[in-house]
Design a protein around this motif. Structure first.
Motif, PDB file in Angstrom:
ATOM      1  N   MET A  12       0.832  -1.213   0.000  1.00 49.99           N
ATOM      2  CA  MET A  12       0.000   0.000   0.000  1.00 49.99           C
ATOM      3  C   MET A  12       0.860   1.254   0.000  1.00 49.99           C
ATOM      4  N   TRP A  13       1.947   1.194   0.767  1.00 53.56           N
ATOM      5  CA  TRP A  13       2.856   2.357   0.840  1.00 53.56           C
ATOM      6  C   TRP A  13       3.501   2.587  -0.517  1.00 53.56           C
ATOM      7  N   ASP A  14       3.856   1.491  -1.171  1.00 56.66           N
ATOM      8  CA  ASP A  14       4.425   1.565  -2.517  1.00 56.66           C
ATOM      9  C   ASP A  14       3.401   2.197  -3.476  1.00 56.66           C
ATOM     10  N   ALA A  46       6.664  13.152   0.808  1.00 58.35           N
ATOM     11  CA  ALA A  46       7.462  13.987   1.728  1.00 58.35           C
ATOM     12  C   ALA A  46       8.357  13.109   2.598  1.00 58.35           C
ATOM     13  N   ASN A  47       7.841  11.951   2.947  1.00 60.34           N
ATOM     14  CA  ASN A  47       8.614  11.010   3.768  1.00 60.34           C
ATOM     15  C   ASN A  47       9.863  10.550   3.026  1.00 60.34           C
ATOM     16  N   ARG A  48       9.701  10.240   1.753  1.00 57.15           N
ATOM     17  CA  ARG A  48      10.852   9.774   0.956  1.00 57.15           C
ATOM     18  C   ARG A  48      11.857  10.913   0.756  1.00 57.15           C
ATOM     19  N   ASP A  68      18.169   0.130   8.552  1.00 57.83           N
ATOM     20  CA  ASP A  68      16.898   0.667   8.064  1.00 57.83           C
ATOM     21  C   ASP A  68      15.758  -0.245   8.531  1.00 57.83           C
ATOM     22  N   LEU A  69      15.076   0.175   9.596  1.00 58.14           N
ATOM     23  CA  LEU A  69      14.030  -0.655  10.213  1.00 58.14           C
ATOM     24  C   LEU A  69      12.675  -0.392   9.558  1.00 58.14           C
ATOM     25  N   GLY A  70      11.967  -1.453   9.216  1.00 60.82           N
ATOM     26  CA  GLY A  70      10.690  -1.283   8.516  1.00 60.82           C
ATOM     27  C   GLY A  70      10.961  -0.730   7.133  1.00 60.82           C
ATOM     28  N   ALA A  71      11.868  -1.402   6.434  1.00 58.14           N
ATOM     29  CA  ALA A  71      12.410  -0.862   5.177  1.00 58.14           C
ATOM     30  C   ALA A  71      11.362  -0.727   4.085  1.00 58.14           C
ATOM     31  N   GLY A  72      10.341  -1.609   4.104  1.00 52.31           N
ATOM     32  CA  GLY A  72       9.317  -1.560   3.062  1.00 52.31           C
ATOM     33  C   GLY A  72       9.810  -2.159   1.761  1.00 52.31           C
ATOM     34  N   LEU A  73       9.011  -1.979   0.719  1.00 49.56           N
ATOM     35  CA  LEU A  73       9.399  -2.480  -0.603  1.00 49.56           C
ATOM     36  C   LEU A  73      10.438  -1.566  -1.218  1.00 49.56           C
ATOM     37  N   VAL A  91      15.789  -4.108   7.405  1.00 46.93           N
ATOM     38  CA  VAL A  91      15.055  -5.007   8.300  1.00 46.93           C
ATOM     39  C   VAL A  91      13.564  -4.812   8.046  1.00 46.93           C
ATOM     40  N   ASP A  92      12.872  -5.907   7.864  1.00 50.76           N
ATOM     41  CA  ASP A  92      11.416  -5.817   7.772  1.00 50.76           C
ATOM     42  C   ASP A  92      10.847  -7.130   8.293  1.00 50.76           C
ATOM     43  N   THR A  93       9.653  -7.028   8.826  1.00 49.16           N
ATOM     44  CA  THR A  93       9.006  -8.228   9.352  1.00 49.16           C
ATOM     45  C   THR A  93       8.251  -8.990   8.265  1.00 49.16           C
ATOM     46  N   ASP A  94       8.014  -8.329   7.158  1.00 53.21           N
ATOM     47  CA  ASP A  94       7.179  -8.884   6.088  1.00 53.21           C
ATOM     48  C   ASP A  94       8.052  -9.691   5.111  1.00 53.21           C
ATOM     49  N   PRO A  95       7.802 -11.001   4.991  1.00 55.98           N
ATOM     50  CA  PRO A  95       8.648 -11.822   4.119  1.00 55.98           C
ATOM     51  C   PRO A  95       8.633 -11.359   2.662  1.00 55.98           C
ATOM     52  N   MET A  96       7.503 -10.802   2.220  1.00 54.61           N
ATOM     53  CA  MET A  96       7.422 -10.344   0.830  1.00 54.61           C
ATOM     54  C   MET A  96       8.355  -9.141   0.618  1.00 54.61           C
ATOM     55  N   ALA A  97       8.351  -8.197   1.576  1.00 50.63           N
ATOM     56  CA  ALA A  97       9.249  -7.036   1.466  1.00 50.63           C
ATOM     57  C   ALA A  97      10.702  -7.488   1.549  1.00 50.63           C
ATOM     58  N   VAL A  98      10.974  -8.464   2.412  1.00 46.95           N
ATOM     59  CA  VAL A  98      12.341  -8.973   2.557  1.00 46.95           C
ATOM     60  C   VAL A  98      12.805  -9.588   1.236  1.00 46.95           C
ATOM     61  N   GLN A 115      15.046 -10.485   7.993  1.00 41.84           N
ATOM     62  CA  GLN A 115      13.635 -10.525   8.402  1.00 41.84           C
ATOM     63  C   GLN A 115      13.581 -10.559   9.923  1.00 41.84           C
ATOM     64  N   ALA A 116      13.103  -9.485  10.520  1.00 45.06           N
ATOM     65  CA  ALA A 116      13.025  -9.406  11.983  1.00 45.06           C
ATOM     66  C   ALA A 116      11.997  -8.347  12.358  1.00 45.06           C
ATOM     67  N   ASP A 117      11.610  -8.389  13.612  1.00 39.86           N
ATOM     68  CA  ASP A 117      10.551  -7.519  14.115  1.00 39.86           C
ATOM     69  C   ASP A 117      11.164  -6.468  15.041  1.00 39.86           C
ATOM     70  N   LEU A 118      10.972  -5.196  14.709  1.00 36.02           N
ATOM     71  CA  LEU A 118      11.614  -4.154  15.529  1.00 36.02           C
ATOM     72  C   LEU A 118      11.021  -4.073  16.931  1.00 36.02           C
ATOM     73  N   ALA A 144      14.023   4.710  11.150  1.00 32.70           N
ATOM     74  CA  ALA A 144      12.727   4.096  11.452  1.00 32.70           C
ATOM     75  C   ALA A 144      11.651   5.002  10.866  1.00 32.70           C
ATOM     76  N   LEU A 145      11.497   4.908   9.544  1.00 24.05           N
ATOM     77  CA  LEU A 145      10.591   5.818   8.853  1.00 24.05           C
ATOM     78  C   LEU A 145       9.264   5.128   8.575  1.00 24.05           C
ATOM     79  N   ALA A 146       8.204   5.790   8.958  1.00 26.05           N
ATOM     80  CA  ALA A 146       6.841   5.318   8.676  1.00 26.05           C
ATOM     81  C   ALA A 146       6.617   3.919   9.215  1.00 26.05           C
ATOM     82  N   VAL A 147       7.148   3.623  10.383  1.00 25.15           N
ATOM     83  CA  VAL A 147       6.972   2.269  10.906  1.00 25.15           C
ATOM     84  C   VAL A 147       6.480   2.246  12.352  1.00 25.15           C
ATOM     85  N   TYR A 148       6.912   3.194  13.210  1.00 32.16           N
ATOM     86  CA  TYR A 148       6.522   3.076  14.620  1.00 32.16           C
ATOM     87  C   TYR A 148       5.020   3.282  14.835  1.00 32.16           C
TER      88      TYR A 148
HETATM   89  C1  LIG Z   1       4.794   2.204   5.450  1.00 34.14           C
HETATM   90  S1  LIG Z   1       6.110   1.109   5.152  1.00 34.14           S
HETATM   91  C2  LIG Z   1       7.519   2.189   5.315  1.00 34.14           C
HETATM   92  C3  LIG Z   1       8.657   1.818   4.394  1.00 34.14           C
HETATM   93  C4  LIG Z   1       9.875   2.751   4.478  1.00 34.14           C
HETATM   94  N1  LIG Z   1      10.454   2.767   5.810  1.00 34.14           N
HETATM   95  C5  LIG Z   1       9.553   4.146   4.067  1.00 34.14           C
HETATM   96  O1  LIG Z   1       9.578   5.050   4.915  1.00 34.14           O
HETATM   97  O2  LIG Z   1       9.232   4.376   2.891  1.00 34.14           O
HETATM   98  C6  LIG Z   1       6.184   0.243   6.699  1.00 34.14           C
HETATM   99  C7  LIG Z   1       7.035  -1.007   6.662  1.00 34.14           C
HETATM  100  O3  LIG Z   1       7.279  -1.402   8.020  1.00 34.14           O
HETATM  101  C8  LIG Z   1       7.169  -2.796   8.104  1.00 34.14           C
HETATM  102  N2  LIG Z   1       6.840  -3.127   9.495  1.00 34.14           N
HETATM  103  C9  LIG Z   1       5.672  -2.926  10.158  1.00 34.14           C
HETATM  104  N3  LIG Z   1       5.774  -3.344  11.426  1.00 34.14           N
HETATM  105  C10 LIG Z   1       7.041  -3.795  11.570  1.00 34.14           C
HETATM  106  C11 LIG Z   1       7.767  -4.368  12.664  1.00 34.14           C
HETATM  107  N4  LIG Z   1       7.175  -4.553  13.840  1.00 34.14           N
HETATM  108  N5  LIG Z   1       9.054  -4.738  12.483  1.00 34.14           N
HETATM  109  C12 LIG Z   1       9.648  -4.560  11.264  1.00 34.14           C
HETATM  110  N6  LIG Z   1       9.017  -4.029  10.194  1.00 34.14           N
HETATM  111  C13 LIG Z   1       7.727  -3.657  10.342  1.00 34.14           C
HETATM  112  C14 LIG Z   1       6.071  -3.160   7.125  1.00 34.14           C
HETATM  113  O4  LIG Z   1       6.152  -4.514   6.744  1.00 34.14           O
HETATM  114  C15 LIG Z   1       6.372  -2.207   5.988  1.00 34.14           C
HETATM  115  O5  LIG Z   1       7.247  -2.787   5.063  1.00 34.14           O
END
Ligand SMILES: C[S@@+](CC[C@H](N)C(=O)[O-])C[C@H]1O[C@@H](n2cnc3c(N)ncnc32)[C@H](O)[C@@H]1O
Length: 255
Positions: A12-14, A46-48, A68-73, A91-98, A115-118, A144-148
């Motif tokens: 969705m973010w992509d 703006a985030n990018r 880069d935590l929650g790296a996304g696609l 680092v991302d928790t989503d296997p597809m993004a990884v 592949q790990a969970d922040l 940690a962009l757009a993830v917390y």
């Molecule tokens: C909105 S995207 C942000 C991607 C990128 N950081 C950016 O700013 O463009 C959020 C990403 O965080 C990942 N994510 C969500 N919860 C997470 C967690 N607990 N640990 C690691 N990754 C996580 C999602 O799978 C997704 O790929």
């Protein structure tokens, strides 16, 4: 709902950034979210752009390691492409993004994908591949962009960033961007409801709640401001304006 029908936040973010990998379920939710909150695609861009300015600033200060935590696609201008020659761990928790990230960095000896969970920062920071690529005795930038905002209060995101602070060397940085309802509580409330109905917890936070995530990291530049306004040389605003998408960069100045 099968797994294939479940909306996926990375896709969705992509999609919000103009990408073409969204499934019909992703597009349905992303379109509904954009209808509720039309500024969201602009926030994604703006985030990018914030990521680009932060990386330029950090490279100029000699930072050569990035977590880069929650790296996304992978999309255009990924972290490793903007900090060529530096070590980067995605680092991302989503296997597809990884998987997509791994394909994108095949043959690049400076970059790896984990592949790990922040929400379990100790596991991330002590992960064998993370330690192989990142020397925590030297300054590192944690992104940690757009993830917390996907981490509910019960998962204690602030204790996660405190663990990061304790683990990294002085001179290290933490960059955070985060969605907020400060500017438009009704619209962002509808977004959170739409996500919740799709089984995705979303916790927009106020500026002060996001500031608390920086723990002991000292905010640099303008402090915590709307992502589009963050420039490293900008002074802190006299009165910060409420925003829907905050961004900041903190530096570990103490021990
Ligand atoms: C909105 S995207 C942000 C991607 C990128 N950081 C950016 O700013 O463009 C959020 C990403 O965080 C990942 N994510 C969500 N919860 C997470 C967690 N607990 N640990 C690691 N990754 C996580 C999602 O799978 C997704 O790929």
């Amino acid at each position: 709902m099968t797994v294939d029908e479940a909306p996926n936040v990375a896709r969705m973010w992509d999609y919000h950034q103009g990408g073409d990998r969204a499934s019909p379920a992703d597009r349905r939710l992303a379109d509904a979210v954009t209808t509720a909150c039309p500024e969201l695609p602009e926030a994604a861009r703006a985030n990018r752009a914030f990521l680009g300015r932060v990386l330029q600033h950090l490279v100029a200060r000699g930072i050569r390691q990035f977590l880069d935590l929650g790296a996304g696609l992978p999309t255009a201008r990924n972290t490793h492409q903007m900090v060529c020659g530096s070590r980067v761990v995605y680092v991302d928790t989503d296997p597809m993004a990884v998987l997509h990230n791994r394909i994108g960095v095949i043959g690049n000896p400076d970059v790896t994908v984990v592949q790990a969970d922040l929400r379990d920062p100790e596991l991330v920071l002590r992960h064998r591949d993370v330690r192989h690529y990142i020397d925590f005795a030297r300054p590192v930038a944690v992104l940690a962009l757009a993830v917390y905002h996907f981490v509910p209060d019960a998962e204690e995101p602030a204790s996660g960033t405190a663990s990061i602070y304790d683990h990294v060397a002085p001179g290290s940085y933490l960059a955070i961007s985060h969605g907020s309802a400060d500017d438009s509580p009704d619209r962002v409330g509808r977004v959170a409801d739409l996500y919740a109905a799709a089984g995705i917890p979303l916790r927009p936070r106020s500026r002060s709640e996001i500031a608390a995530l920086f723990d002991r990291f000292a905010l640099v530049g303008p402090g915590l401001v709307a992502a589009r306004r963050w420039e490293p040389s900008a002074p802190p605003p006299a009165t910060p304006r409420p925003a829907g998408w905050y961004a900041g960069l903190g530096r570990k100045t103490g021990p």
